[in-house]
Enzyme design. Structure first.
Site, PDB file in Angstrom:
ATOM      1  N   CYS A 140      42.961  56.868  41.755  1.00  0.00           N
ATOM      2  CA  CYS A 140      42.903  56.633  43.011  1.00  0.00           C
ATOM      3  C   CYS A 140      41.928  55.748  43.595  1.00  0.00           C
ATOM      4  CB  CYS A 140      42.382  58.062  43.814  1.00  0.00           C
ATOM      5  SG  CYS A 140      43.375  59.314  43.459  1.00  0.00           S
ATOM      6  N   TYR A 145      47.449  43.279  49.451  1.00  0.00           N
ATOM      7  CA  TYR A 145      47.528  44.622  49.420  1.00  0.00           C
ATOM      8  C   TYR A 145      48.839  44.915  48.679  1.00  0.00           C
ATOM      9  CZ  TYR A 145      46.915  49.682  50.121  1.00  0.00           C
ATOM     10  OH  TYR A 145      47.064  50.927  50.125  1.00  0.00           O
TER      11      TYR A 145
END
Length: 261
Positions: free
Chosen positions: A83, A167
């Site tokens: 994560c 991103y």
């Protein structure tokens, strides 16, 4: 994969999606090792559910190896959830000229290379463990497994918005490597899955103005609200426990398709 009597590594586990996942896995009986930066609240987060904190940068092989060895010392490492990551924004060409290459490289390094670094080291440790039979779901044959790795992409991998070139590229890489890594590790009895969350109520999102949050929620068809770490964690648990889930990317997004901006 049975969650009890094994260890689990959760990167980015000090907050947000990682913290929610660490808690769910600990509640299910795993010995959880939180991996996060030394500056994070990892110690405090781990203490809240009896876990272990190992400070590490996911791009640093030596530091991640310490986390893997720590997990193996607690119980056989069979679960890893990635994560850790950063969210960046910047147009390819903005008012001050082209996007800085350093920022683009940093995003790729943390989100993509960091994920692969943890994956490869965790998989090597899993491969050294004896396989176990998964808990049988109703009507499902028992399956021998060594481990499960769950990575985190984003809907930006598919619906990248203006300013998300770095991103989106990093998360698109995470999504794209899911199948080949799953194929690589299949003979070792290790599964690999990726979750692509939509708009989630993480500390970063919670810090935005209320009107911005409401505007984002209105874009989500159903349910028209942000997702929660608990919902992400519930999907992780199901992936771990369902032996047929392998080599796939699951969108967790309330059916949103992001607009250009």
């Amino acid at each position: 994969m049975q969650i009890q009597e094994c260890s689990a590594i959760v990167t980015g586990g000090a907050s947000g999606l990682g913290n929610g996942t660490a808690r769910v896995l600990a509640d299910a009986g795993a010995k959880v090792v939180i991996v996060d930066l030394p500056s994070s609240r990892g110690d405090e987060a781990a203490a809240e559910f009896g876990g272990t904190f190992v400070p590490a940068d996911v791009t640093n092989a030596e530091q991640v190896q310490v986390a893997v060895d720590t997990a193996q010392s607690l119980a056989p490492l069979r679960i890893t959830v990635n994560c850790a990551g950063i969210a960046t924004a910047g147009r390819t060409v903005g008012r001050e000229g082209p996007l800085g290459l350093e920022g683009f490289e940093r995003t790729i390094r943390i989100n993509l290379i960091g994920t692969f670094n943890v994956t490869r080291l965790a998989a090597a440790a899993m491969a050294s463990n004896d396989p176990v039979e998964s808990q049988s779901l109703p009507g499902v044959p028992a399956t021998k497994e060594r481990g499960v790795i769950v990575n985190t992409a984003s809907v930006a991998a598919f619906d990248g918005q203006i300013g998300q070139a770095a991103y989106s590229a990093s998360k698109g890489g995470v999504a794209s490597m899911t199948l080949p890594i799953a194929r690589d590790l299949s003979k070792l009895l290790i599964r690999v899955m990726t979750i692509a969350p939509g708009i989630m109520k993480t500390p970063m999102m919670a810090g935005m103005p209320d009107d911005v949050q409401r505007s984002l929620e209105e874009q989500i068809p159903h349910p028209s609200r942000m997702g929660t770490p608990g919902e992400y964690a519930a999907l992780v648990r199901h992936i771990v426990e369902n032996p047929l889930l392998n080599g796939e990317v699951i969108r967790l997004d309330g059916a949103i398709r992001m607009q250009p901006k």
